[in-house]
Design a protein around this motif. Structure first.
Motif, short mmCIF file in Angstrom:
data_model
loop_
_atom_site.label_atom_id
_atom_site.label_comp_id
_atom_site.label_asym_id
_atom_site.label_seq_id
_atom_site.Cartn_x
_atom_site.Cartn_y
_atom_site.Cartn_z
N TYR A 101 -14.11 0.33 -2.60
CA TYR A 101 -13.27 0.01 -3.76
C TYR A 101 -11.87 0.62 -3.60
O TYR A 101 -10.85 -0.06 -3.79
N ALA A 102 -11.82 1.90 -3.24
CA ALA A 102 -10.53 2.56 -3.04
C ALA A 102 -9.77 1.93 -1.87
O ALA A 102 -8.54 1.77 -1.94
N ALA A 103 -10.50 1.57 -0.82
CA ALA A 103 -9.85 0.97 0.34
C ALA A 103 -9.19 -0.36 -0.03
O ALA A 103 -8.09 -0.67 0.43
N ARG A 104 -9.85 -1.14 -0.88
CA ARG A 104 -9.26 -2.41 -1.31
C ARG A 104 -7.99 -2.19 -2.11
O ARG A 104 -7.00 -2.92 -1.95
N TRP A 105 -7.98 -1.19 -2.98
CA TRP A 105 -6.79 -0.89 -3.77
C TRP A 105 -5.64 -0.44 -2.87
O TRP A 105 -4.50 -0.89 -3.03
N VAL A 106 -5.93 0.45 -1.93
CA VAL A 106 -4.89 0.93 -1.03
C VAL A 106 -4.34 -0.22 -0.19
O VAL A 106 -3.13 -0.37 -0.01
N THR A 107 -5.23 -1.06 0.32
CA THR A 107 -4.80 -2.21 1.11
C THR A 107 -3.93 -3.15 0.29
O THR A 107 -2.90 -3.65 0.77
N GLY A 108 -4.32 -3.40 -0.96
CA GLY A 108 -3.52 -4.26 -1.83
C GLY A 108 -2.13 -3.70 -2.08
O GLY A 108 -1.13 -4.44 -2.03
N LEU A 109 -2.03 -2.39 -2.31
CA LEU A 109 -0.72 -1.76 -2.53
C LEU A 109 0.15 -1.86 -1.28
O LEU A 109 1.35 -2.16 -1.37
N LEU A 110 -0.44 -1.65 -0.13
CA LEU A 110 0.33 -1.70 1.11
C LEU A 110 0.76 -3.13 1.44
O LEU A 110 1.86 -3.35 1.96
N LEU A 111 -0.09 -4.11 1.14
CA LEU A 111 0.30 -5.51 1.35
C LEU A 111 1.46 -5.89 0.42
O LEU A 111 2.38 -6.62 0.82
N ALA A 112 1.42 -5.40 -0.81
CA ALA A 112 2.52 -5.67 -1.74
C ALA A 112 3.81 -5.04 -1.24
O ALA A 112 4.89 -5.65 -1.32
N ALA A 113 3.72 -3.81 -0.69
CA ALA A 113 4.90 -3.16 -0.14
C ALA A 113 5.43 -3.94 1.06
O ALA A 113 6.65 -4.11 1.22
N ALA A 114 4.53 -4.44 1.92
CA ALA A 114 4.96 -5.22 3.09
C ALA A 114 5.64 -6.51 2.66
O ALA A 114 6.67 -6.91 3.22
N ALA A 115 5.07 -7.18 1.66
CA ALA A 115 5.67 -8.42 1.18
C ALA A 115 7.06 -8.17 0.59
O ALA A 115 7.99 -8.96 0.80
N SER A 116 7.21 -7.07 -0.14
CA SER A 116 8.51 -6.73 -0.70
C SER A 116 9.53 -6.45 0.39
O SER A 116 10.69 -6.89 0.31
#
Length: 284
Positions: A101-116
Motif C-alpha cells: 500500500y505504501a509502495a503504491r502511494w510513493v510510486t504515485g507521488l513520484l510519477l506525478a513529480a515526473a509528469a510535472s
C-alpha cells in the motif's frame, strides 16, 4: 521507485561519459531490462546468488544514501549519506517494512513529480542550443548503461513493469537533454537542480528536495532489508554489519563509485540468472 532515486544521480554520471548518446544508452538499457525480466528466472537461493543479490541491493542503498546527501545536504554530502545509512539500519532493526500500500502511494507521488517535470521542460523553450554530437564513445556508453541498469530493473519482476520503468526513464532523459543539453546535464551530480533553474522553475527547488527524500528513503529501507536477508535472516548481527559497511562507504564514496558498485553487483546478479536459465534448459 528505484528509478526515481537512482536517476537523480545516474543520469548526470551517464551523460558525462556518453554526451547526447546517453539517450541511446537509456533505450538500450530499457530493452535489456525488459529482456532480462522476460527471459531470465528470478535470482535463486544458492550461496553465490545470495551474495550477489545482497551486494547489488546494498549497492543500491549506497547510491540512495549518496543521492540523499548530494541533494539535501550539499555542504556535507558524505556525512549526510553516512547518517542516512545509519537511519536505514535502525529502521531494519526496528522491523520497518515498505508494504504494498505504501509502495503504491510513493510510486504515485513520484510519477506525478515526473509528469510535472516533463511538462515544465517541454512547455518552456530550452536555453541550451543543440550541438551535433561526436561519434559515440564505447566506454562512455558502457558507463552510462552500467550506471542506469540497476534502476531500470523493476522492484517487482515482470517485463511489463520493466517496459513501464524504461518508458519513464527515456521520457525524463529526453526532456532533460532538450532543456539542459549534455554539458550542463553531466556537469554536476545534482543536475536536476540545474534543470529546474533552466526551466524557470526555481521556486520548485524545495519540492525537488522533498522528492529526493521520498525517492530515496523508502526504497533504501526496502533494498537494505532485502540485501541483509539474503545474507542472513538473523537480526541484529547481520543488520549492524551491513549497516556499518554501507555507512563507511557512503561517507567516502562519491556518485561514480556508488553507481559503479551498484552496477557491478547487478551485472553479477544477471550473470548468475543467465547461468540458472542455462542449467534449467539442460535439465529440461
Amino acid at each position: 521507485m528505484r528509478l526515481a532515486g537512482g536517476l537523480l544521480i545516474a543520469l548526470a554520471v551517464g551523460t558525462s561519459g556518453a554526451d547526447y548518446w546517453v539517450l541511446v544508452a537509456v533505450v538500450v538499457t530499457a530493452v535489456l531490462a525488459v529482456a532480462v525480466e522476460a527471459l531470465l528466472p528470478s535470482l535463486g537461493d544458492t550461496r553465490p546468488e545470495r551474495i550477489a543479490g545482497s551486494v547489488s541491493r546494498l549497492g543500491l542503498v549506497l547510491v540512495f544514501a549518496t543521492t540523499f546527501g548530494q541533494y539535501l545536504f550539499p555542504s556535507a554530502p558524505g556525512a549526510a549519506a553516512a547518517v542516512f545509512a545509519a537511519v536505514v539500519t535502525v529502521a531494519d532493526l526496528a522491523g520497518v517494512r515498505l508494504g504494498d500500500y505504501a509502495a503504491r502511494w510513493v510510486t504515485g507521488l513520484l510519477l506525478a513529480a515526473a509528469a510535472s517535470l516533463i511538462a515544465i521542460c517541454v512547455g518552456i523553450p530550452p536555453l541550451a542550443q543543440f550541438i551535433a554530437p561526436d561519434p559515440p564513445s564505447v566506454p562512455g556508453l558502457g558507463l552510462a548503461v552500467l550506471a542506469l541498469l540497476p534502476f531500470l530493473l523493476p522492484r517487482r519482476p515482470g517485463p511489463g513493469r520493466a517496459a513501464a520503468v524504461g518508458a519513464v526513464a527515456v521520457a525524463i532523459t529526453a526532456v532533460a537533454l532538450y532543456q539542459l543539453g549534455p554539458i550542463r546535464l553531466g556537469l554536476s551530480a545534482t543536475s536536476f537542480r540545474e534543470l529546474l533553474a533552466a526551466a524557470d522553475a526555481v521556486s520548485l527547488l524545495p519540492v525537488l528536495t522533498v522528492v529526493a527524500a521520498v525517492a530515496t528513503v523508502p526504497v533504501a529501507v526496502d533494498a537494505f532489508t532485502d540485501g541483509r536477508e539474503r545474507l542472513s535472516p538473523e537480526r541484529p548481527k547481520a543488520t549492524l554489519a551491513c549497516g556499518l559497511i554501507v555507512a563507511v562507504a557512503a561517507a567516502f564514496a562519491g556518485p561514480v563509485v556508488a553507481l559503479s558498485l551498484a552496477g557491478v553487483g547487478t551485472l553479477a546478479e544477471l550473470v548468475l540468472r543467465v547461468r540458472a536459465r542455462r542449467y534449467r534448459a539442460r535439465r529440461a
